[in-house]
Design an enzyme around this catalytic site. Structure first.
Site, short mmCIF file in Angstrom:
data_model
loop_
_atom_site.label_atom_id
_atom_site.label_comp_id
_atom_site.label_asym_id
_atom_site.label_seq_id
_atom_site.Cartn_x
_atom_site.Cartn_y
_atom_site.Cartn_z
CG ASP A 41 -2.07 0.94 1.12
OD1 ASP A 41 -2.30 1.46 0.02
OD2 ASP A 41 -2.74 1.17 2.13
CG LEU A 96 9.55 -16.96 -3.45
CD1 LEU A 96 9.22 -17.00 -1.95
CD2 LEU A 96 9.95 -15.54 -3.85
CG HIS A 140 0.30 2.12 -9.36
ND1 HIS A 140 0.03 1.78 -8.05
CD2 HIS A 140 -0.81 2.76 -9.79
CE1 HIS A 140 -1.19 2.20 -7.72
NE2 HIS A 140 -1.71 2.82 -8.77
C1 FPP Z 1 -1.72 0.28 -3.42
O1 FPP Z 1 -1.31 1.60 -3.50
C2 FPP Z 1 -1.22 -0.51 -4.52
C3 FPP Z 1 -1.98 -1.07 -5.50
C4 FPP Z 1 -3.43 -0.94 -5.56
C5 FPP Z 1 -1.40 -1.86 -6.58
C6 FPP Z 1 -0.15 -2.61 -6.29
C7 FPP Z 1 0.67 -2.68 -7.50
C8 FPP Z 1 2.01 -2.62 -7.57
C9 FPP Z 1 2.87 -2.62 -6.39
C10 FPP Z 1 2.72 -2.52 -8.87
C11 FPP Z 1 2.53 -3.58 -9.86
C12 FPP Z 1 2.52 -4.96 -9.37
C13 FPP Z 1 3.22 -5.97 -9.91
C14 FPP Z 1 3.03 -7.36 -9.43
C15 FPP Z 1 4.20 -5.75 -10.96
P1 FPP Z 1 -2.43 2.74 -3.57
O2 FPP Z 1 -2.58 3.12 -5.00
O3 FPP Z 1 -3.68 2.26 -2.91
O4 FPP Z 1 -1.73 3.86 -2.74
P2 FPP Z 1 -2.44 5.00 -1.90
O5 FPP Z 1 -3.25 4.31 -0.83
O6 FPP Z 1 -1.30 5.78 -1.36
O7 FPP Z 1 -3.30 5.79 -2.87
#
Ligand code: FPP
Length: 239
Positions: free
Chosen positions: A16, A127, A33
């Site tokens: 997150d 893994l 992201h």
């Molecule tokens: C949460 O941050 C994250 C996500 C909803 C997506 C997770 C994706 C990645 C880490 C990148 C791509 C993944 C892979 C497997 C290559 P948020 O957008 O909710 O952050 P915020 O709460 O600060 O808005």
């Protein structure tokens, strides 16, 4: 392997804070992201080196589909690129890639890339990296219950045969042990519909650090903290 540490077999992570990380820098959410995908690379490597057997990453929840189309499309493209770019590296590091969730919801190109990465790494013995995609914990339980009802209707299952194993074995995670450790970044104190059934006795470790900043040193801090904990599973401390 990491010295005398008690390494969790299965680590689950709620990644997150990508959006906040980007906002703090005046960047777009997509760039957050993208930086998050670099942390994924680093943590997959760190987990493998530490001797973790299963790593489940909450990469896209069922609820995430309500985000603006531009963001969901960019996340799907990022996933597709990640798979394309990383499969050789995953294979080299003996990582087996798998995925859980309502995978039919994903764009066809992402589904194809996932299938290809799965196939290419299926024989690896290090893994197991499990990407949770279009994943919701309640939806997963709903899917399992549908399977149970179908088996009951077909006369293959009696009510008294419905026990915890009957449910666990119909979850997407049937072949994996329950997570030992849940890590959540960016300081939020909730489960967000992640692995609800499986995390009954999972140890939690929450850091204020935002996901794009989360790298090996912080991951190892979580492992060290887990290592010191006494898990009782509802029992009492041994004398
Ligand atoms: C949460 O941050 C994250 C996500 C909803 C997506 C997770 C994706 C990645 C880490 C990148 C791509 C993944 C892979 C497997 C290559 P948020 O957008 O909710 O952050 P915020 O709460 O600060 O808005």
């Amino acid at each position: 392997m990491s010295g005398s540490l008690n390494i969790p077999r299965h680590v689950a992570i709620i990644m997150d804070g990508n959006g906040r990380w980007a906002r703090e820098r005046g960047l777009s959410r997509i760039e957050g992201h993208r930086a998050g995908a670099e942390s994924v690379r680093a943590i997959v490597r760190a987990a493998g080196e530490a001797g973790v057997e299963f790593l489940t990453l909450y990469a896209f929840s069922l609820e995430n589909w309500v985000r603006p189309r531009a963001e969901t499309s960019a996340l799907m493209r990022l996933l597709t690129h990640y798979l394309r770019r990383e499969v050789a590296e995953l294979d080299k590091n003996n990582v087996r890639l798998e995925a859980i969730g309502r995978l039919d919801d994903l764009p066809k190109v992402a589904q194809r890339e996932l299938e290809e990465a799965r196939r290419a790494t299926a024989k690896n013995t290090g893994l197991t990296l499990i990407l949770a995609l279009s994943y919701g914990g309640r939806a997963e339980i709903v899917d399992a219950v549908r399977g149970i009802v179908a088996d009951a209707h077909a006369g293959r299952l009696k009510p008294e045969q419905v026990d915890e194993k009957a449910i666990s074995s119909r979850l997407y995670t049937a072949r994996y042990p329950d997570p030992d450790l849940l890590i959540r970044t960016s300081g939020e104190m909730r489960l967000s519909n992640f692995l609800l059934w499986q995390m009954s006795y999972t140890e939690m470790w929450i850091t204020p650090m935002l996901w794009p900043d989360f790298r090996k040193p912080e991951f190892m801090r979580a492992i060290e903290d887990y290592s010191k904990r006494q898990r009782r599973f509802g029992g009492v401390e041994p004398a």
